[in-house]
Design a protein around this motif. Structure first.
Motif, PDB file in Angstrom:
ATOM      1  N   GLU A 267       4.008 -41.546  -5.503  1.00 17.43           N
ATOM      2  CA  GLU A 267       2.967 -41.475  -6.666  1.00 17.43           C
ATOM      3  C   GLU A 267       1.733 -41.055  -5.971  1.00 17.43           C
ATOM      4  N   ARG A 268       1.203 -39.993  -6.807  1.00 15.22           N
ATOM      5  CA  ARG A 268      -0.187 -39.726  -6.596  1.00 15.22           C
ATOM      6  C   ARG A 268      -1.276 -40.555  -6.514  1.00 15.22           C
ATOM      7  N   PRO A 269      -2.005 -41.003  -5.370  1.00 11.93           N
ATOM      8  CA  PRO A 269      -2.956 -42.049  -5.642  1.00 11.93           C
ATOM      9  C   PRO A 269      -4.301 -41.342  -5.999  1.00 11.93           C
ATOM     10  N   ASP A 270      -5.401 -42.344  -5.953  1.00 13.05           N
ATOM     11  CA  ASP A 270      -6.481 -41.607  -6.345  1.00 13.05           C
ATOM     12  C   ASP A 270      -7.182 -40.905  -5.067  1.00 13.05           C
ATOM     13  N   LEU A 271      -7.227 -39.697  -5.225  1.00 10.35           N
ATOM     14  CA  LEU A 271      -7.666 -39.069  -3.770  1.00 10.35           C
ATOM     15  C   LEU A 271      -9.255 -38.600  -3.823  1.00 10.35           C
ATOM     16  N   PRO A 272      -9.904 -38.789  -2.558  1.00  8.56           N
ATOM     17  CA  PRO A 272     -11.321 -38.436  -2.445  1.00  8.56           C
ATOM     18  C   PRO A 272     -11.277 -36.703  -2.787  1.00  8.56           C
ATOM     19  N   LYS A 273     -12.192 -36.415  -3.256  1.00  5.74           N
ATOM     20  CA  LYS A 273     -12.490 -34.942  -3.573  1.00  5.74           C
ATOM     21  C   LYS A 273     -12.190 -34.014  -2.513  1.00  5.74           C
ATOM     22  N   THR A 278      -8.788 -29.671  -0.451  1.00  7.19           N
ATOM     23  CA  THR A 278      -8.386 -29.049   0.748  1.00  7.19           C
ATOM     24  C   THR A 278      -6.588 -29.189   0.681  1.00  7.19           C
ATOM     25  N   GLY A 279      -6.199 -30.078  -0.079  1.00  7.17           N
ATOM     26  CA  GLY A 279      -4.418 -29.998  -0.138  1.00  7.17           C
ATOM     27  C   GLY A 279      -4.352 -28.696  -1.013  1.00  7.17           C
ATOM     28  N   TYR A 280      -5.122 -28.639  -2.132  1.00  5.17           N
ATOM     29  CA  TYR A 280      -5.025 -27.456  -2.939  1.00  5.17           C
ATOM     30  C   TYR A 280      -5.189 -26.089  -2.326  1.00  5.17           C
ATOM     31  N   ARG A 281      -6.020 -26.166  -1.683  1.00  5.98           N
ATOM     32  CA  ARG A 281      -6.413 -24.796  -0.724  1.00  5.98           C
ATOM     33  C   ARG A 281      -5.357 -24.353   0.283  1.00  5.98           C
ATOM     34  N   ILE A 282      -4.897 -25.661   0.653  1.00  7.55           N
ATOM     35  CA  ILE A 282      -3.618 -25.102   1.946  1.00  7.55           C
ATOM     36  C   ILE A 282      -2.427 -24.842   1.178  1.00  7.55           C
ATOM     37  N   LEU A 283      -2.145 -25.111  -0.046  1.00  7.41           N
ATOM     38  CA  LEU A 283      -0.981 -24.567  -0.874  1.00  7.41           C
ATOM     39  C   LEU A 283      -1.252 -23.219  -1.401  1.00  7.41           C
ATOM     40  N   GLN A 284      -2.439 -22.977  -1.830  1.00 10.30           N
ATOM     41  CA  GLN A 284      -3.011 -21.751  -2.472  1.00 10.30           C
ATOM     42  C   GLN A 284      -2.869 -20.630  -1.344  1.00 10.30           C
ATOM     43  N   GLU A 285      -3.273 -20.969  -0.194  1.00  9.84           N
ATOM     44  CA  GLU A 285      -3.406 -19.909   1.064  1.00  9.84           C
ATOM     45  C   GLU A 285      -2.011 -19.815   1.702  1.00  9.84           C
ATOM     46  N   SER A 286      -1.180 -20.969   1.786  1.00  9.88           N
ATOM     47  CA  SER A 286       0.062 -20.643   2.193  1.00  9.88           C
ATOM     48  C   SER A 286       1.043 -19.708   1.273  1.00  9.88           C
ATOM     49  N   VAL A 354       4.189 -23.981   7.380  1.00 10.27           N
ATOM     50  CA  VAL A 354       2.762 -24.658   7.205  1.00 10.27           C
ATOM     51  C   VAL A 354       2.885 -26.246   7.030  1.00 10.27           C
ATOM     52  N   ARG A 355       2.546 -27.026   7.830  1.00 12.09           N
ATOM     53  CA  ARG A 355       2.255 -28.424   7.791  1.00 12.09           C
ATOM     54  C   ARG A 355       1.044 -29.020   7.873  1.00 12.09           C
ATOM     55  N   ALA A 356       0.683 -30.046   6.959  1.00 12.01           N
ATOM     56  CA  ALA A 356      -0.619 -30.584   7.198  1.00 12.01           C
ATOM     57  C   ALA A 356      -0.433 -32.036   6.607  1.00 12.01           C
ATOM     58  N   ARG A 357      -1.214 -32.772   7.393  1.00 12.97           N
ATOM     59  CA  ARG A 357      -1.312 -34.368   6.868  1.00 12.97           C
ATOM     60  C   ARG A 357      -2.855 -34.610   6.904  1.00 12.97           C
ATOM     61  N   LEU A 358      -3.036 -35.040   5.653  1.00 13.41           N
ATOM     62  CA  LEU A 358      -4.292 -35.361   5.277  1.00 13.41           C
ATOM     63  C   LEU A 358      -4.699 -36.798   4.925  1.00 13.41           C
ATOM     64  N   PRO A 359      -5.423 -37.547   5.822  1.00 12.78           N
ATOM     65  CA  PRO A 359      -5.560 -39.021   5.655  1.00 12.78           C
ATOM     66  C   PRO A 359      -6.548 -39.309   4.342  1.00 12.78           C
ATOM     67  N   ILE A 360      -6.319 -40.222   3.849  1.00  8.27           N
ATOM     68  CA  ILE A 360      -6.923 -40.745   2.728  1.00  8.27           C
ATOM     69  C   ILE A 360      -7.946 -41.681   2.718  1.00  8.27           C
ATOM     70  N   GLY A 361      -8.200 -41.965   4.066  1.00  5.80           N
ATOM     71  CA  GLY A 361      -9.272 -42.984   4.267  1.00  5.80           C
ATOM     72  C   GLY A 361     -10.569 -42.542   3.602  1.00  5.80           C
ATOM     73  N   GLU A 362     -11.733 -43.335   3.786  1.00  5.23           N
ATOM     74  CA  GLU A 362     -12.909 -43.011   3.377  1.00  5.23           C
ATOM     75  C   GLU A 362     -13.395 -41.801   3.761  1.00  5.23           C
ATOM     76  N   GLN A 363     -13.739 -40.887   2.874  1.00  9.66           N
ATOM     77  CA  GLN A 363     -14.288 -39.551   3.322  1.00  9.66           C
ATOM     78  C   GLN A 363     -15.736 -39.391   2.625  1.00  9.66           C
ATOM     79  N   PRO A 364     -16.380 -38.292   3.350  1.00 10.18           N
ATOM     80  CA  PRO A 364     -18.091 -38.411   2.731  1.00 10.18           C
ATOM     81  C   PRO A 364     -17.771 -37.347   1.488  1.00 10.18           C
TER      82      PRO A 364
END
Length: 364
Positions: A267-273, A278-286, A354-364
């Motif tokens: 289930e998609r959580p509430d993601l920092p912007k 970044t997730g969208y751009r990775i998919l787009q570039e790949s 192409v693999r990416a792991r993006l942490p959802i912790g507090e982001q600026p």
């Protein structure tokens, strides 16, 4: 306000040094030995001039040093007892070394030192007083040089940090434009090739491809305008790209001729912007790399949501789908590492992943 505070501070320092000088000189005169001139109005005037001149120590440091040196020299030559008036000279020498170039301040301090030595040799304690007299000039001069050097180092560090931020912002803008334009043009080229191929025999298929070109170019232009608006004003117009638009991205890629299999888990959580973009751009570039470089127009996309992280994987049967323009994969890596995540891209087992792991912790 920023220039008023130093001015107020200088006036306050001048008043403090003057008060200490007057009170200390009056007190010292009571215990003056034989042969020393008793304190009178002229002596107090010397103390006042030397102390109050410090109110301009930042604006006119060399003038202030000259006035303080002249007042102190006049005070000592007149035969008054050594006293707190020397504190004003100390501050004046420090200010000249702190706020003027070393060569200019050094010449001025040398003149003051010569005056102090002349008094010491002619009317003062003689050769034994040369070192103490020099200390009243050399010590504050050295302290002022150190303070000036440190201040210049801090200023250089701030300027370098500012240049680095500007360079980082330019790189970020270049990456955003690259991702938006690169994906749109790759999709348009693929659709244009299809239209040219089928136009002689199947004009109705060419019309479909041209319609897809129109939609793709319109979407790309809208996204580019939003990106540039965000750069100009700091706030974008319209929805920012994010993983909630992954289905639209896959649909556009399919229209360009790539067979994309999408799998979304969790289930998609509430993601920092920052993570969402970044997730969208990775998919787009790949997917853009698949369009531009892959011999096999097929891709498998997996988006795996978890409470603490988002994992993204894009695979293609062709190990040649690497992207070689210098912004694609390096740009994705920079994006992910800036968020404290992990990124990996390369050929393995006849496939490019192409693999990416993006942490959802507090982001600026």
């Amino acid at each position: 306000m920023g220039s008023l505070r130093p001015r107020v501070g200088d006036v306050g320092l001048a008043v403090l040094v003057t008060a200490v000088g007057v009170i200390g000189t009056v007190a010292a005169s009571r215990w003056s030995g034989h042969g020393m001139r008793g304190l009178d109005g002229l002596g107090i005037a010397f103390v006042l001039v030397a102390g109050l001149a410090l109110a301009w120590r930042r604006r006119l440091p060399l003038v202030v040093l000259g006035i303080a040196a002249a007042a102190v020299t006049g005070y000592l030559i007149s035969g008054y007892r050594y006293g707190p008036i020397l504190l004003a000279l100390l501050v004046a020498v420090y200010s000249a070394a702190r706020h003027r170039p070393p060569r200019t301040a050094g010449i001025a301090a040398g003149v003051v030192l010569a005056l102090m030595w002349a008094h010491t040799l002619i009317t003062g304690p003689g050769w034994t007083g040369l070192v103490p007299a020099a200390a009243w000039v050399l010590v504050p001069f050295a302290a002022g040089l150190v303070a000036r050097t440190q201040s210049e180092a801090v200023a250089r560090h701030r300027a370098e940090a500012l240049r680095q931020r500007v360079d980082d912002e330019r790189l970020r803008i270049a990456q955003e434009v690259h991702d938006v334009v690169g994906h749109g043009l790759a999709a348009i080229k693929m659709q244009a090739d299809v239209a040219l191929h089928v136009l002689p025999k199947k004009p109705e298929q060419a019309e479909i491809a041209l319609d897809a070109i129109s939609r793709t170019s319109s979407d790309a232009l809208d996204e580019l305008r939003a990106t540039l608006a965000m750069v100009r004003t700091g706030t974008g117009r319209g929805p920012e790209p994010g993983l909630e638009r992954v289905h639209d991205l896959v649909h556009r890629t399919r229209e360009a001729g790539v067979d994309v299999a999408l799998r979304v888990r969790g289930e998609r959580p509430d993601l920092p912007k920052a993570v969402d973009l970044t997730g969208y751009r990775i998919l787009q570039e790949s997917l853009t790399n698949v369009l531009r470089h892959s011999r096999e127009q097929r891709a498998e996309v997996t988006v795996d949501y978890a409470p603490e992280e988002v994992r993204i994987e894009v695979t293609n049967p062709s190990p040649a789908a690497t992207g070689g323009d210098g912004l694609g994969i390096p740009g994705m890596r920079r994006r992910v590492e800036a968020l404290g995540g992990e990124f990996d891209a390369g050929a393995s087992g006849g496939r490019f992943r192409v693999r990416a792991r993006l942490p959802i912790g507090e982001q600026p």
